[in-house]
Design an enzyme around this catalytic site. Structure first.
Site: not given
Length: 736
Positions: A65, A423
């Site tokens: 990510c 994330h």
């Protein structure tokens, strides 16, 4: 780590769905619902050649990510995308399609050997898994649906041979950008497997499934791109030189003709030209000014930078952090400065200033800080406000364009409680479609105010980590503000019409209730109905009129906090305008009052001047009339006026004073020591207001006789001095 993000997106999704869902007469329950991105692109026009209207997600291979968020932020920088595609040359669509056809199958991450062991099935786990699959608002569910819907762009190939460049990280990024731009679809999913493979092959720190830092990847990517371009340019120049040497060195005749000898240059060569665009975009120059406190000598040193890392404080802003970044720092004790002028370690002051500004300013908010209490890095959840438009002030005097305006166009957000897990997502501003959220495979439109959710004061773990600002102009900012104002007014009108329509529909439902039909069993009650009105004392009670139908109550629809805040802002703006208008009216009234008072004073001054002129005219007229009257009286008495205005003496005495002297009542004529023969006092003539002698002559006649006598015998009269002659001489009436 994405549950908070899904809750944060729920309100935005509902607003976008209610505003953009098309009306359908007979919806198909089995048909999949369009995504917010598909609803946004329903009215899109033809595709653009530059790829600015392509909105593709990127597949996450377990922990990539950080890579996806940075690549998406760089793709939507138009100059960066165009220069990447153009160097060394653009690939043809045929070469891209051939490379894609020969690409190996898309790998699935994580590999089977690294998959976590599956838990034993149980009733609780089955119920939990069923609840998760039914949650259609979660980001995980949306990502799976996006992967199933496709299309998936398999980027497991390298097309570097087509544009004569070795296999590198630059060629991987170029292949991804070219594939997205040349694709006929507006949205889909890119699977950057080759880029991840090259990244892990050349850099050991990115191998494995550990959580990586997006800021470190950004620095590594830009430096690697610069190195790849420099290496390719050197290789190309060397190949051209070798080719020229081979062409000129084969024939001995040509070698004999060339008698010149070339020596290598001893001067440092400038960096190759192809990297200039990348350095101009992201690279700036910092000037470190150090002033020795002993000799007051100032030394400067320039340092290049690709981004500015700023320290954070609680409840602050980016502007305040940049101001602190340029504050003076004291170098003392163990950190003393070695002064070349003094020749030793001295206390000094150090300050950092920006000498050259880049076109894209990257700000790294230092959210991760090492704490000695815990002995490890910790995430700071301080509230740091970042503006949509930024202007740097901590520049040097000789900086080029120090008043440059920057516009926020991308925010990389970290969701998590620490530096080793979490994330990354990106919120990016596109050219025509506004702000979009890029969460790996999922791409969704969001509102402009959604960017303010990552200051650090919201509940949850999502905070802004890297900010991308690109240069803009005042005209562009004003044009954007005008467009936003028009959209805001249009949305207000649409909301008002929707509320009015809902109110009308609600009124129609309440007032149009159908009457229930009468059944056969209800007719039996009519046999015992009263046929005549009741009697009271022989009189018929008047019928009470039926109650008037009442209109249904107006239901106030609950307003959201955003609408309430908007209403309050409008009321405050209206009150502010009213106060400004009242103050302006008061100011105008005061000016009008002062003007009227000034006009009144001027009119009064004119009236006073006119009155003074009239008084002077009347006084002059009265004097002339008195003179005429005196002459007429003298003519009636047969006398000559002894002194008139024309016969005024030349020694300076005025006739007015003579007249006063002539008409004086207190003046007595004749000798001072001599009384009248008859022993009588002078008699006052009541008619002429003159002093008369006892023989009937007035003082004037006596004065004339005495004057004649004195002219006959001057010596005797000189010896005899009476009172009258002294008075006459004192007034200058006697002539020699």
């Amino acid at each position: 780590m994405s549950s908070f993000f899904g809750k944060l997106k729920s309100n935005t999704d509902s607003r976008i769905a209610s505003a953009t869902t098309p009306a359908r007469n007979k919806p198909d329950p089995n048909a999949p619902l369009p995504t917010p991105l598909e609803r946004m692109l329903e009215s899109a026009g033809p595709l653009r050649q530059d790829g600015s209207d392509k909105f593709w997600g990127m597949e996450n291979f377990g922990n990539t990510c950080y890579c996806n968020s940075i690549l998406q932020s760089l793709y939507y920088s138009v100059p960066f995308r165009e220069n990447i595609i153009s160097y060394p040359q653009r690939s043809t669509p045929d070469s891209i399609s051939k490379a894609a056809a020969a690409a190996p199958p898309r790998p699935k991450y994580p590999p089977p050997s690294q998959k976590p062991p599956a838990p034993k099935p149980s009733v609780a786990n089955a119920q939990t898994q069923q609840q998760k699959t039914e949650d259609k608002e979660s980001p995980e569910y949306k990502k799976k649906q996006a992967l199933l819907a496709g299309p998936i762009l398999n980027m497991s190939y390298q097309n570097a041979i087509a544009y004569d460049m070795p296999d590198s990280l630059y060629s991987s990024v170029k292949d991804i950008f070219e594939a997205v731009v040349t694709n006929e679809r507006r949205h889909g999913i890119v699977s950057p497997s080759k880029l991840v493979e090259v990244l892990r092959r050349d850099n050991e720190m990115f191998r494995g499934q550990l959580h990586q830092d997006a800021h470190e990847f950004f620095n590594l990517l830009l430096n690697t791109l610069l190195d790849n371009i420099d290496d390719n340019e050197k290789r190309r120049l060397k190949a051209e030189a070798d080719e020229k040497e081979n062409d000129t060195g084969n024939s001995p005749e040509q070698m004999a003709e060339t008698s010149t000898v070339s020596f290598p240059s001893l001067l440092p060569t400038a960096p190759p030209g192809p990297t200039k665009w990348l350095r101009d975009m992201f690279e700036g120059t910092l000037t470190s000014e150090t002033r020795c406190l002993t000799c007051e000598n100032t030394s400067q040193r320039d340092e290049p930078f690709l981004d500015l890392s700023v320290d954070l404080d609680q409840h602050t802003s980016v502007t305040s952090c940049l101001r602190r970044f340029s504050e003076e720092e004291m170098l003392c004790e163990r950190n003393k400065f070695h002064c070349d002028n003094c020749g030793g370690l001295q206390e000094a002051e150090k300050r950092m200033k920006i000498k050259r500004l880049p076109k894209v300013l990257t700000l790294h908010l230092k959210r991760f800080k090492y704490t000695e209490d815990y002995g490890r890095l910790q995430k700071l959840f301080h509230k740091v406000v970042y503006p949509y438009h930024l202007r740097l002030f901590n520049t040097t005097d000789d900086a080029e364009d120090p008043d440059r305006i920057y516009e926020l166009y991308a925010v990389v957000v970290h969701i998590g409680g620490g530096p080793f897990h979490g994330h990354y997502v990106a919120v990016i501003k596109t050219q025509d479609r506004g702000w979009l959220l890029f969460d790996d495979e999922m791409v969704e439109p969001v509102d402009k105010s959604y960017v303010k959710n990552f200051f650090g004061d919201k509940p949850g773990l999502a905070t802004a980590y890297v900010l991308f600002y690109q240069e803009t102009t005042i005209e562009a900012v004003r044009a954007e503000q005008r467009r936003e104002g028009k959209k805001r007014r249009a949305s207000q009108v649409a909301l008002t019409e929707t509320k009015a329509k809902e109110s009308v529909d609600l009124h129609r439902i309440r007032s149009a209730t159908p009457a229930s039909p009468i059944e056969d069993g209800d007719m039996a009650n009519l046999d015992y109905a009263v046929a005549s009105p009741p009697m009271t004392n022989g009189h018929i009670d008047p019928k009470t009129p039926p109650p008037a139908p009442q209109s249904p109550p107006i239901i106030q629809l609950p307003r959201s906090k955003k609408e309430q805040a908007k209403t309050e802002r409008e009321q405050k703006a209206l009150e502010k305008e009213q106060k400004a208008a009242a103050k302006l009216a008061e100011k105008e009234a005061k000016k009008q009052k002062e003007k009227e008072e000034k006009e009144k004073r001027a009119a009064l001054h004119d009236r006073l001047g006119e009155a003074a002129r009239q008084n002077a005219e009347q006084m002059r007229w009265a004097m002339e009339e008195s003179k005429k009257t005196a002459k007429e009286d003298a003519g009636r008495r047969g006398e000559e006026t002894p002194l008139s205005t024309d016969d005024a003496p030349t020694n300076g005495s005025s006739p007015v004073r003579m007249n006063l002297f002539r008409r004086s009542k207190s003046l007595r004529f004749g000798p001072m020591g001599k009384r009248d023969e008859d022993g009588k006092k002078p008699v006052l003539d009541q008619e002429n207001q003159k002093v008369a002698s006892p023989d009937g002559r007035n003082a004037t006649e006596q004065a004339i006789d005495e004057l004649q006598e004195s002219s006959k015998d001057g010596k005797e009269k000189g010896k005899k001095t009476n009172r009258f002659s002294l008075r006459k001489k004192s007034f200058g009436l006697l002539s020699s």
